[in-house]
Scaffold this active site. Sequence first.
Site, mmCIF file in Angstrom:
data_model
loop_
_atom_site.group_PDB
_atom_site.id
_atom_site.type_symbol
_atom_site.label_atom_id
_atom_site.label_comp_id
_atom_site.label_asym_id
_atom_site.label_seq_id
_atom_site.Cartn_x
_atom_site.Cartn_y
_atom_site.Cartn_z
ATOM 1 N N ARG A 180 0.965 -1.241 -0.040
ATOM 2 C CA ARG A 180 0.017 0.088 -0.151
ATOM 3 C C ARG A 180 1.007 1.083 0.030
ATOM 4 N NH1 ARG A 180 -4.797 -0.038 4.329
ATOM 5 N NH2 ARG A 180 -5.364 1.654 3.066
ATOM 6 N N CYS A 235 -1.287 5.802 9.229
ATOM 7 C CA CYS A 235 -1.503 4.858 8.551
ATOM 8 C C CYS A 235 -2.716 4.874 7.527
ATOM 9 C CB CYS A 235 -1.854 3.644 9.749
ATOM 10 S SG CYS A 235 -3.232 3.997 10.805
#
Length: 280
Positions: A180, A235
């Site tokens: 990611r 995050c």
Amino acid sequence: MNFVVNKDWLAEQLQNDQVVIIDCRFELGNPDKGEELYREDHIPGAYYFHLEKHLSSPVTKHGGRHPLPDMDQFKLELEKAGIDHTKTVVAYDGGEGQFASRFWWLLTYMGHEKVYVLNEGFKGWVQAGYPTTKEVPTYQTAEFEVNIQKEMLASYDEVKAAVEDKKNALLLIDSRDEARYVGEIEPIDRIPGHIPGAINKFWGEGLEQGSFKNEEEQKKRFAELGQEGPIIVYCGSGVTATPNVIALKMAGFKQVKLYAGSYSDWVSYEENPVEKGKKG
């Protein structure tokens, strides 16, 4: 400084009314699952805190997928669970570490100094043969005095300024997995990639079998980072970054901030740039 406790210690505290236990189990793909599991079985005396109902506020255009809760409402929930500054508080989840760490961060941000994450979570507790119950504890209300620790939170504006100022000494850490971070995949957010200038330190590498690695191992994870300057951790939505906050503090870093809105907040502004690939 210690941020975690083990199951053996907690088992000895079950009759200690100065210890409050918080169940934070949750499944991101099934928001009702954690509470269902709590109703079936939990550590005796534990109160349940739901990630989206108690540890977050409703999603809006900006602020990310798990915005911080309204602090007045969160204060009321703490008081209903009997939490004041005299209590030692232990949070656990299924053993992943991320949901209990979110609670740890919030309560610490509110000014509580005795809050810990249970290593191995509920899974480790059950495997050790310690008791569980279906009984929901009676609420013993307390009075919680809020003392916000502003230095723990990074605002969107602070992150944006750091990105725009190339000479800024502030370090950004992306806590998501590498796929990611580099932009190979993005299952949730609007666009793949990471906040420009951020380095990648996957949060899961700070734990092993549900337990936080010790201080020396955490220091090795972050050995190349200077400890003098401020660090902002993010995050996807401000949940899995919190174990990295704990890990950095275990490693001795002092100026550690959470960008609570995280990447999902950053990309909610269409004009914001993103980077792909590995840094350097």
